[in-house]
Scaffold this motif. Structure first.
Motif, PDB file in Angstrom:
ATOM      1  N   ASP A   7       7.575  41.640 -38.790  1.00 59.61           N
ATOM      2  CA  ASP A   7       8.420  42.520 -39.597  1.00 59.61           C
ATOM      3  C   ASP A   7       9.316  41.703 -40.520  1.00 59.61           C
ATOM      4  N   TYR A  13       5.150  52.075 -36.670  1.00 57.03           N
ATOM      5  CA  TYR A  13       6.511  52.548 -36.428  1.00 57.03           C
ATOM      6  C   TYR A  13       6.655  54.061 -36.633  1.00 57.03           C
ATOM      7  N   ALA A  63      10.245  52.314 -28.735  1.00 54.55           N
ATOM      8  CA  ALA A  63       9.409  51.399 -29.511  1.00 54.55           C
ATOM      9  C   ALA A  63       8.014  51.344 -28.919  1.00 54.55           C
TER      10      ALA A  63
END
Length: 454
Positions: free
Chosen positions: A358, A417, A448
């Motif tokens: 990320d 996500y 998550a």
């Protein structure tokens, strides 16, 4: 003795901050699209049969010489309109310092360190390619800046479901990055300072600050006061700073730092929920994103490539190679190395909800150095120089490459996500605030996806 728990980075923001940043990113995304459109029009026009008309327009001089204000339209855009952009950068930076992530060392150290790494490593790569003793070394600062509007526009297109902390991390990183670029411009690109105009500029900025601090008391119920009172005073400060020899865009940051970023007790008692900085940001950001930055891009990006011979010359120019390598490779390498270093030496851990890939995507986005890089290129080599033209070509090429590479990573991450985004929208208690912003941090992390081990 109780040990302080490790800091998780990027920090999870409150719901109000998420809403504010989301609105800001939406506005900047529109501005980024206009910026790209203006740049494309400039490049096409500058390389068309009507190219003489473009350069004649860019070089048309207007103004009043005795005040050092007879400038070309291109210079007015670079020195004048871009000050509006830097004013907004200054407001965002002051907000981060006073009430945002930069107000505490534990939360500021990561984006600040990442920004420093994203400045130092690209500069070193550029110097290594062009040679430290070369006259081309004066362009070392070109690949150090990040274009907030352009990067945010790309992020808005490919990262609709990315975690809010990651988007805020990019914004904070870009703001600190621009602060460093502003300092570089002020220190390394100021050849001679005229003391008297500089002192007058400082005095006018002080007057501006006094009025800004008492703005609500003086101009309650007068929404045009910002345009009719503060804007003219700000222009006077800009004019004297321009005459002093300091790059006039610095005036935008100096003026922004005088604006209060907290609503006073009197304002809250009068029913005003917004501080003056937020009010000014709401009023002036459309001017910056919708006009000032696109017009600057239009005049700065127009470079005559010169056909095949020009492309070959630009491709073999060390300036071009150095800038592309520094932005596309140096930015992500510098940011990742800096974050990795700070997590090794400090009690800081990357949030389990995120992955290093990320931050790689964010690092590549930071390699989009469009607006400020174009400005520094003109300061480094001067308008009309072949190296200046090659630098502009390199900046635009690097920005496109960085956008494509970042998008290829963030699009994949965005899909993963999506489940987190859906969790953030759950509001079981019906109070209008998603439950994820009202639960302890470990509960947020449980949302998550655990299958992603990369």
């Amino acid at each position: 003795m109780t040990r302080t728990p490790p800091v998780r980075t990027p920090a999870w923001p409150g719901y109000a901050e998420v809403r504010r940043v989301t609105a800001l990113l939406r506005t900047e995304a529109v501005g980024g699209g206009l910026l790209v459109l203006a740049a494309v029009i400039a490049i096409v026009w500058a390389n068309s049969p009507a190219a003489d008309g473009y350069f004649a327009l860019r070089d048309l001089r207007i103004g009043y010489e005795p005040w050092h204000l007879e400038l070309s339209l291109g210079a007015w855009a670079a020195d004048g309109l871009l000050a509006v952009f830097f004013f907004l950068v200054g407001l965002e930076l002051k907000r981060e310092i006073v009430v945002g992530d930069l107000r505490r060392f534990r939360t500021a150290i990561v984006p600040v360190t990442a920004a420093v790494g994203g400045v130092v490593v690209p500069a070193l790569i550029y110097i290594a390619i062009v040679g430290p003793q070369s006259s081309l070394a004066q362009g070392w600062a070109i690949p150090t800046a990040t274009d907030i509007a352009f990067a945010v526009a790309v992020l808005a297109l490919v990262g609709s479901h990315l975690p809010s902390p990651l988007r805020i991390f990019l914004l904070t990183l870009a703001v600190v990055d621009d602060l460093i670029a502003i300092a570089i411009i002020a220190i390394f690109y100021t050849s001679e300072i005229q003391v008297v105009p500089l002192v007058i500029a400082a005095a006018v900025i002080a007057v501006y600050g006094v009025i800004a601090q008492r703005y609500r008391a003086l101009f309650a119920g007068r929404p045009l006061a910002a345009w009719l009172v503060l804007l003219p005073i700000g222009f006077v400060a800009w004019a004297f700073l321009h005459a002093s020899g300091v790059h006039a865009t610095i005036a935008g940051v100096a003026l922004a730092f005088t604006i209060p970023v907290r609503a006073s007790r009197r304002d809250r008692g009068a029913g005003s929920r917004h501080d003056l900085a937020e009010e000014f940001e709401h009023r002036f950001r459309p001017l910056s994103s919708g006009f000032a930055v696109p017009v600057f891009a239009f005049f700065a990006a127009g470079v005559s490539i010169g056909g095949v011979d020009g492309i070959v010359r630009a491709a073999t120019d060390p300036v071009t190679i150095g800038i592309v390598a520094a932005l596309v490779l140096g930015k992500p390498i510098g940011i990742l190395l800096a974050v990795r270093l700070i997590t090794l030496v400090g009690r800081i851990r990357l949030d389990p909800a995120l992955r290093w890939v990320d931050l790689l995507g964010v690092g590549l986005l930071a390699g989009i150095g469009f607006t400020v890089s174009l400005l520094i290129a003109e300061l480094s080599f001067g308008e009309g120089s072949l190296h200046n033209g090659d630098a502009k070509i390199a900046i635009m090429l690097a920005s496109v490459l960085a956008s494509l590479l970042a998008s290829s990573i963030l699009l994949v991450r965005n899909r993963r996500y999506r489940r987190i985004h859906e969790a953030e929208e759950i509001d079981d208690d019906g109070d209008g605030v998603p439950d994820v912003y009202q639960t302890p941090l470990p509960e947020k992390r449980k949302r998550a996806p655990r299958r992603d081990k990369r």
